[in-house]
Design an enzyme around this catalytic site. Structure first.
Site, short mmCIF file in Angstrom:
data_model
loop_
_atom_site.label_atom_id
_atom_site.label_comp_id
_atom_site.label_asym_id
_atom_site.label_seq_id
_atom_site.Cartn_x
_atom_site.Cartn_y
_atom_site.Cartn_z
N GLY A 157 -27.10 -9.61 -24.01
CA GLY A 157 -28.12 -10.51 -23.50
C GLY A 157 -28.67 -11.42 -24.59
N GLY A 178 -25.06 -6.44 -22.48
CA GLY A 178 -24.91 -7.10 -21.20
C GLY A 178 -23.48 -7.42 -20.84
CD GLU A 181 -27.24 -1.59 -26.13
OE1 GLU A 181 -26.65 -2.44 -25.44
OE2 GLU A 181 -26.70 -0.53 -26.52
CG ASP A 186 -29.75 -2.63 -21.11
OD1 ASP A 186 -28.82 -2.75 -21.94
OD2 ASP A 186 -30.40 -3.60 -20.67
#
Length: 356
Positions: free
Chosen positions: A64, A110, A133, A141
């Site tokens: 992202g 992402g 992350e 995520d």
């Protein structure tokens, strides 16, 4: 200017991420464009399958857009972005037509969400797939807490905590990919997909891809399964570190050093979410939990500091709120992983089955 190229080639719907200078980092606008393309291709009877690729030679998607999350952190932007992104990830997992994703080059965060939930997942000799992350005060995520616990043994625990990258063989071993196709053979594979008959199914797609597939070679993850399974089977980060100490191998020492360089609170939260994810009945349950935990990390955790150190100031010297594991408050971690902080991502009437 659009950062996603949408086109139909024969019976193949093409979605090409087009921010090569940013390694196709995912923006909110791109999420909307991809979702609209899925609408278009789903309703087009001439489209047999959908293919996701990234422009440029550096990677499918580096994750992202962290700078946008940092700069818009007080505007509700993150909530809107993550809500739409996670809905898109779930949609890809249950898409009504064969969905093919090519994880060529760097595929992180992402980018994993857009590709590892697909029905047909391709890696190449250049693939580097990772969920790094914990190094920026965040968590794996986009369904990472669904995918990682379903890797063999404790491979997913190792990957989620350390953020270590997977090559083609490792990604296949860990269940993030299905087959390898060399970059030189990708044009042939794509041409074969574009020649599929309208109404072709997953079996037809598999047969077309198999004609261009290659052997990925041995998996380093598989070769290290014994030590990974032994050392990462515990439910606390402290116990994992102790087991790595006791193992005494060079690999264990390197893994310990990697863990000690991550955000302590993120390690504890990630391990908790991975264990919860192991028992989750479907992908959406994990995405919902990740959504609320992500909002917590952005508002009161280390995520903003991690972005600052890695992307904004680039000093690589984050000052974590909990400098050591001993300082991490278990009650705070429990609240982050259990508390609903916004409207649900998936209302009951929208919930479907995630990729098993």
């Amino acid at each position: 200017m659009s950062a996603v190229i949408i086109a139909r080639e024969g019976t193949l719907g093409r979605i090409r991420l087009d921010r090569p200078k940013a390694i196709n980092a995912l923006t909110h606008g791109m999420v909307g464009e991809i979702d609209a393309a899925l609408d278009r291709f789903e309703s087009d009877d001439a489209v047999a399958a959908v293919l996701l690729t990234g422009e440029g030679e550096r990677g499918l998607c580096a994750g992202g857009d962290l700078r946008a999350l940092y700069e818009n952190r007080c505007s509700g932007f993150a909530e809107r972005f993550w809500r739409d992104e996670y809905r898109l990830d779930a949609r890809i997992a249950s898409y009504g037509k064969p969905f093919v994703a090519v994880m060529d080059g760097l595929t992180m965060g992402g980018g994993v969400g857009l590709s590892a939930h697909a029905a047909h997942r391709i890696v190449t000799e250049r693939s580097r797939v990772a969920m790094p992350e914990t190094g920026i005060g965040y968590l794996p995520d986009v369904g990472g807490t669904w995918l990682l616990p379903r890797a063999p043994g404790e491979a997913g625990t190792y990957l989620g905590l350390t953020g270590e990258p997977m090559d083609a063989a490792d990604a296949i071993h860990a269940g993030f990919a299905d087959r390898m196709i060399r970059t030189v053979d990708l044009p042939t594979a794509i041409a074969d997909l574009s020649d599929l008959a309208p109404g072709a199914g997953d079996a037809d797609v598999r047969a077309a891809l198999a004609r261009s597939s290659a052997e990925p070679g041995p998996s380093r993850l598989s070769a290290r399964a014994a030590v990974i399974d032994r050392c990462f089977a515990f439910d606390t980060v402290e116990a994992i570190l102790s087991a790595l100490d006791a193992d005494g191998s060079d690999f264990a020492a390197a893994a310990k050093a990697t863990l000690l360089a991550k955000a302590p609170a993120s390690l504890v939260l990630t391990l908790r979410l991975l264990r919860l994810g192991r028992a989750a009945p479907r992908l959406e349950v994990c995405l919902e939990r990740e959504f609320h935990a992500s909002l917590a990390l952005l508002s009161e955790g280390d995520f903003r500091e991690g972005i600052r150190a890695a992307v904004i100031d680039k000093d690589r010297n984050p000052r974590w709120s909990s400098a050591t594991l001993a300082e991490v408050d278990p009650a705070r971690i429990a609240r982050w992983s259990e508390e609903q902080r916004a409207e649900p991502v998936f209302p009951a009437e929208e919930r479907g089955r995630g990729r098993a």
